[in-house]
Design a protein around this motif. Structure first.
Motif, PDB file in Angstrom:
ATOM      1  N   MET A  68     -10.994  62.288   8.435  1.00 58.21           N
ATOM      2  CA  MET A  68     -11.273  63.679   8.038  1.00 58.21           C
ATOM      3  C   MET A  68     -10.733  63.965   6.635  1.00 58.21           C
ATOM      4  SD  MET A  68     -10.913  66.045  11.449  1.00 58.21           S
ATOM      5  CE  MET A  68      -9.480  65.334  12.214  1.00 58.21           C
ATOM      6  N   MET A  69      -9.566  63.383   6.318  1.00 58.36           N
ATOM      7  CA  MET A  69      -9.001  63.586   4.978  1.00 58.36           C
ATOM      8  C   MET A  69      -9.888  62.941   3.914  1.00 58.36           C
ATOM      9  SD  MET A  69      -4.917  63.391   5.095  1.00 58.36           S
ATOM     10  CE  MET A  69      -4.000  64.805   5.702  1.00 58.36           C
ATOM     11  N   LYS A 116       8.421  66.682   8.803  1.00 60.47           N
ATOM     12  CA  LYS A 116       7.540  65.902   7.924  1.00 60.47           C
ATOM     13  C   LYS A 116       6.104  66.401   7.927  1.00 60.47           C
ATOM     14  CE  LYS A 116      10.218  61.788   8.975  1.00 60.47           C
ATOM     15  NZ  LYS A 116      10.233  60.660   9.906  1.00 60.47           N
ATOM     16  N   THR A 117       5.702  67.040   9.025  1.00 59.28           N
ATOM     17  CA  THR A 117       4.288  67.432   9.130  1.00 59.28           C
ATOM     18  C   THR A 117       3.975  68.709   8.373  1.00 59.28           C
ATOM     19  OG1 THR A 117       4.921  68.475  11.185  1.00 59.28           O
ATOM     20  CG2 THR A 117       3.802  66.368  11.362  1.00 59.28           C
ATOM     21  N   ARG A 121     -12.874  65.106   3.395  1.00 60.87           N
ATOM     22  CA  ARG A 121     -12.537  66.321   2.629  1.00 60.87           C
ATOM     23  C   ARG A 121     -12.422  66.007   1.129  1.00 60.87           C
ATOM     24  NH1 ARG A 121      -7.820  70.463   4.564  1.00 60.87           N
ATOM     25  NH2 ARG A 121      -9.295  70.879   6.212  1.00 60.87           N
ATOM     26  N   LEU A 159      -9.250  69.018  10.750  1.00 61.96           N
ATOM     27  CA  LEU A 159      -8.033  68.541  10.074  1.00 61.96           C
ATOM     28  C   LEU A 159      -6.895  69.570  10.110  1.00 61.96           C
ATOM     29  CD1 LEU A 159      -6.735  66.279   8.495  1.00 61.96           C
ATOM     30  CD2 LEU A 159      -7.819  67.132   6.432  1.00 61.96           C
ATOM     31  N   GLU A 171       5.923  67.594  16.599  1.00 61.56           N
ATOM     32  CA  GLU A 171       7.116  67.076  15.913  1.00 61.56           C
ATOM     33  C   GLU A 171       8.368  67.873  16.302  1.00 61.56           C
ATOM     34  OE1 GLU A 171       7.056  67.294  11.645  1.00 61.56           O
ATOM     35  OE2 GLU A 171       8.801  66.006  11.451  1.00 61.56           O
ATOM     36  N   VAL A 190     -12.465  60.891  27.307  1.00 64.16           N
ATOM     37  CA  VAL A 190     -12.542  61.086  25.856  1.00 64.16           C
ATOM     38  C   VAL A 190     -13.651  60.220  25.263  1.00 64.16           C
ATOM     39  CG1 VAL A 190     -11.227  61.031  23.706  1.00 64.16           C
ATOM     40  CG2 VAL A 190     -10.047  61.521  25.856  1.00 64.16           C
ATOM     41  N   THR A 191     -13.665  58.937  25.644  1.00 65.77           N
ATOM     42  CA  THR A 191     -14.676  58.010  25.123  1.00 65.77           C
ATOM     43  C   THR A 191     -16.074  58.413  25.593  1.00 65.77           C
ATOM     44  OG1 THR A 191     -12.998  56.293  25.262  1.00 65.77           O
ATOM     45  CG2 THR A 191     -15.251  55.554  24.921  1.00 65.77           C
ATOM     46  N   GLU A 226      -3.920  59.221  24.022  1.00 60.20           N
ATOM     47  CA  GLU A 226      -3.787  59.613  22.618  1.00 60.20           C
ATOM     48  C   GLU A 226      -2.885  60.843  22.517  1.00 60.20           C
ATOM     49  OE1 GLU A 226      -5.339  58.482  19.418  1.00 60.20           O
ATOM     50  OE2 GLU A 226      -4.849  56.849  20.751  1.00 60.20           O
ATOM     51  N   ASP A 259     -13.180  56.312  30.140  1.00 59.13           N
ATOM     52  CA  ASP A 259     -12.316  57.495  30.148  1.00 59.13           C
ATOM     53  C   ASP A 259     -13.089  58.689  29.615  1.00 59.13           C
ATOM     54  OD1 ASP A 259     -11.157  58.041  27.106  1.00 59.13           O
ATOM     55  OD2 ASP A 259     -11.829  56.003  27.440  1.00 59.13           O
ATOM     56  N   HIS A 269       1.824  60.215   4.704  1.00 61.48           N
ATOM     57  CA  HIS A 269       0.897  61.250   4.246  1.00 61.48           C
ATOM     58  C   HIS A 269      -0.194  60.619   3.393  1.00 61.48           C
ATOM     59  CE1 HIS A 269       3.343  64.577   5.758  1.00 61.48           C
ATOM     60  NE2 HIS A 269       4.390  63.854   5.409  1.00 61.48           N
ATOM     61  N   THR A 300      -7.765  61.448  11.867  1.00 64.25           N
ATOM     62  CA  THR A 300      -7.207  62.362  10.862  1.00 64.25           C
ATOM     63  C   THR A 300      -7.440  61.800   9.457  1.00 64.25           C
ATOM     64  OG1 THR A 300      -5.508  62.977  12.455  1.00 64.25           O
ATOM     65  CG2 THR A 300      -5.108  63.627  10.187  1.00 64.25           C
ATOM     66  N   PRO A 316       1.479  62.126   9.966  1.00 75.36           N
ATOM     67  CA  PRO A 316       2.495  63.026   9.421  1.00 75.36           C
ATOM     68  C   PRO A 316       3.826  62.960  10.158  1.00 75.36           C
ATOM     69  CG  PRO A 316       0.398  64.162   9.660  1.00 75.36           C
ATOM     70  CD  PRO A 316       0.253  62.844  10.337  1.00 75.36           C
ATOM     71  N   ILE A 317       3.775  62.769  11.486  1.00 73.41           N
ATOM     72  CA  ILE A 317       5.026  62.750  12.261  1.00 73.41           C
ATOM     73  C   ILE A 317       5.893  61.566  11.836  1.00 73.41           C
ATOM     74  CG2 ILE A 317       6.009  62.571  14.596  1.00 73.41           C
ATOM     75  CD1 ILE A 317       3.491  64.009  15.607  1.00 73.41           C
ATOM     76  N   ALA A 318       5.241  60.462  11.461  1.00 72.29           N
ATOM     77  CA  ALA A 318       5.997  59.281  11.005  1.00 72.29           C
ATOM     78  C   ALA A 318       6.248  59.337   9.497  1.00 72.29           C
ATOM     79  CB  ALA A 318       5.231  58.016  11.377  1.00 72.29           C
ATOM     80  N   GLY A 319       5.839  60.434   8.861  1.00 73.37           N
ATOM     81  CA  GLY A 319       6.082  60.586   7.419  1.00 73.37           C
ATOM     82  C   GLY A 319       5.071  59.858   6.552  1.00 73.37           C
ATOM     83  N   ARG A 331      -7.242  58.120  26.853  1.00 71.21           N
ATOM     84  CA  ARG A 331      -6.503  59.118  27.641  1.00 71.21           C
ATOM     85  C   ARG A 331      -5.065  59.281  27.199  1.00 71.21           C
ATOM     86  NH1 ARG A 331      -8.948  56.166  32.403  1.00 71.21           N
ATOM     87  NH2 ARG A 331     -10.779  57.370  32.981  1.00 71.21           N
ATOM     88  N   THR A 373      -8.295  56.395  16.770  1.00 72.56           N
ATOM     89  CA  THR A 373      -7.084  57.013  17.304  1.00 72.56           C
ATOM     90  C   THR A 373      -6.905  58.352  16.595  1.00 72.56           C
ATOM     91  OG1 THR A 373      -5.773  55.961  15.577  1.00 72.56           O
ATOM     92  CG2 THR A 373      -5.945  54.786  17.674  1.00 72.56           C
ATOM     93  N   LEU A 374      -5.928  59.129  17.037  1.00 74.39           N
ATOM     94  CA  LEU A 374      -5.700  60.422  16.378  1.00 74.39           C
ATOM     95  C   LEU A 374      -5.398  60.222  14.897  1.00 74.39           C
ATOM     96  CD1 LEU A 374      -5.362  63.515  16.940  1.00 74.39           C
ATOM     97  CD2 LEU A 374      -2.917  63.054  16.983  1.00 74.39           C
ATOM     98  N   GLU A 375      -4.573  59.204  14.586  1.00 72.88           N
ATOM     99  CA  GLU A 375      -4.216  58.944  13.193  1.00 72.88           C
ATOM    100  C   GLU A 375      -5.445  58.496  12.393  1.00 72.88           C
ATOM    101  OE1 GLU A 375      -2.616  57.467  15.767  1.00 72.88           O
ATOM    102  OE2 GLU A 375      -0.708  58.552  15.774  1.00 72.88           O
TER     103      GLU A 375
END
Lengths: 197, 239
Positions: free
Chosen positions: A153-154, B232-233, A157, B86, B97, A185-186, B52, A183, A117, A150, A112-115, B50, A145-147
């Protein structure tokens, strides 16, 4: 500055990802000193790739036909679809020889931050495929990754209401790695997704 | 060239070269930091997950001419519950952002860092309150000096008859001060926004869904006007 034909090639090569001006110059002079047939083969390969390669009608993988070789392979399991961000991810998964289903290329990940969607990706096309093709399981093989998470998850849904099983690639320790260097997280995900022996 | 330690919250990253990534962090001491993490996109990278976005980290940096290189990272808080939900990811994305838009490099803002840290912690602890993003935007506006006026008219300073909102004027306006571009708001929205702006983000006032959406919409438009860019978010309808 070199003579115009050489300079033009250097300029074009320098526009490629990961190729700087010095590398472009080296490649240009390598091609200049190579056999005419070798240089022609490279030119033909680029030209043919651009003119003949298109997207698969079903999965959006790159192909020279209406459907890619995976979608048209009758031995593949048509009830399982593996969703990837880019067409380049398919050969990586194919090398594992552990997956016999089909694929679906999203064309990126939600950011979303990079537009970027949901509507900028081929998620609607995936929903249509699930409804039309009798798919029973969708594997979200987006990047961990976070993207990528996400996006997964979409997808979940959107597809869960259709009664299809949505799974995610497991995250954990790389084979041959050392626990000391993992690390948090992993390692946390590896613990959450642990399996009974 | 020197080695230094810092901490920060990862705002975003983008690919750099074959396997590197430029990682943008918000540091309490240096504002926005652009660093390069070498080899981080490889599966066997020692940095792993780490770096992310939305991770609070301690980092060791090797100072470079343009970008500092990350040499060590340890996680202070990975906010793991945000990543698995989500709605929380999208709310956190809006926080990131806004911070990314208002804070510049070498422009330290401890208040903004603490606001982001608290905002992510609140999101990580529980399902987000409907007014959390609105509260975050209003508090961020306050930190950068563009907090909207709710209790007084932005034109004449009077405290009654505040039925309109004007982005350029800086908040509520009375009927006499209204100018082109002033929005008429439903009764109670300005009072609700004032209570959200004044409340702690762990104890936000409740309201009905439509009021909450209108408050978020007006706050979004206000921030976009002052940032001179779209958020944008945030996928809420414009008012």
């Amino acid at each position: 500055m070199f003579e115009p034909p050489i300079q033009r090639l250097i300029d074009e090569l320098a526009r490629l990802p990961g190729v700087g001006r010095k590398s472009a110059q080296r490649i240009a002079f390598h091609l200049l000193n190579a056999e005419q047939a070798d240089a022609q083969r490279l030119a033909d390969a680029i030209s043919e790739m651009r003119s003949s390669v298109r997207l698969c009608n079903r999965c959006y993988n790159v192909t020279a036909d209406q459907e890619c070789s995976i979608c048209s392979d009758l031995r593949r399991d048509t009830t399982v679809v593996c969703v990837v961000e880019r067409a380049q991810d398919i050969p990586v998964l194919e090398r594992t020889q552990s997956f016999r289903g089909r694929y679906h290329v999203l064309g990126g990940a939600v950011n979303p931050i990079a537009g970027i969607h949901e509507e900028n990706l081929r998620i609607k096309e995936l929903v249509d495929r699930v409804e039309l093709e009798g798919i029973k399981e969708v594997i979200a093989a987006t990047n961990p990754t976070l993207e990528g998470d996400t996006t997964a998850m979409m997808i979940s849904r959107r597809l869960k209401p259709l009664g299809v099983t949505v799974t995610r690639l497991a995250s954990g320790l790389p084979v041959g790695g050392d626990l000391d260097y993992a690390d948090e997280v992993t390692l946390g995900r590896a613990l959450t997704g642990r399996q009974e022996l | 060239m020197a080695i230094r330690s810092d901490q920060g919250i990862v705002l975003r990253g983008y690919p750099f070269g074959e396997s590197h990534r430029v990682v943008v962090l918000l540091s309490p001491n240096h504002g926005k930091l652009r660093t390069v993490a070498k080899g981080v996109r490889k599966t066997k990278s020692r940095f792993g997950g780490r770096l992310e976005p939305m991770t609070h980290v301690d980092i060791v940096l090797y100072e470079g001419k343009e970008l500092d290189t990350v040499t060590q990272v340890s996680v202070i808080n990975g906010f793991p519950n945000i990543r698995n939900d989500l709605d929380r990811v999208l709310a956190a994305g809006t926080m990131i952002e806004v911070v990314d838009a208002v804070i510049q490099e070498d422009d330290p803002s401890l208040r903004m860092f603490l606001l982001l840290q608290r905002g992510l912690s609140v999101l990580d602890d529980a399902q987000p309150h409907p007014a959390l993003v609105t509260a975050f935007l209003l508090k961020a506006a306050d930190i950068v000096g563009v907090a909207p006026a709710f209790d007084t008219c932005s034109g004449c300073g009077r405290t009654d008859n505040l039925r309109r909102f004007n982005f350029a004027a800086g908040g509520s306006v009375c009927e006499e001060c209204r100018s082109p571009g002033s929005y008429s708001l439903r009764a109670g929205v300005v009072e609700y926004l004032a209570s959200v702006a004044a409340a702690d983000i762990t104890d936000l006032p409740n309201t009905d869904e439509s009021m909450s959406k209108e408050a978020l919409g007006i706050t979004k438009r206000f921030m976009e006007y002052h940032l001179e860019r779209q958020l944008k978010t945030l996928a809420v309808p414009n008012v």
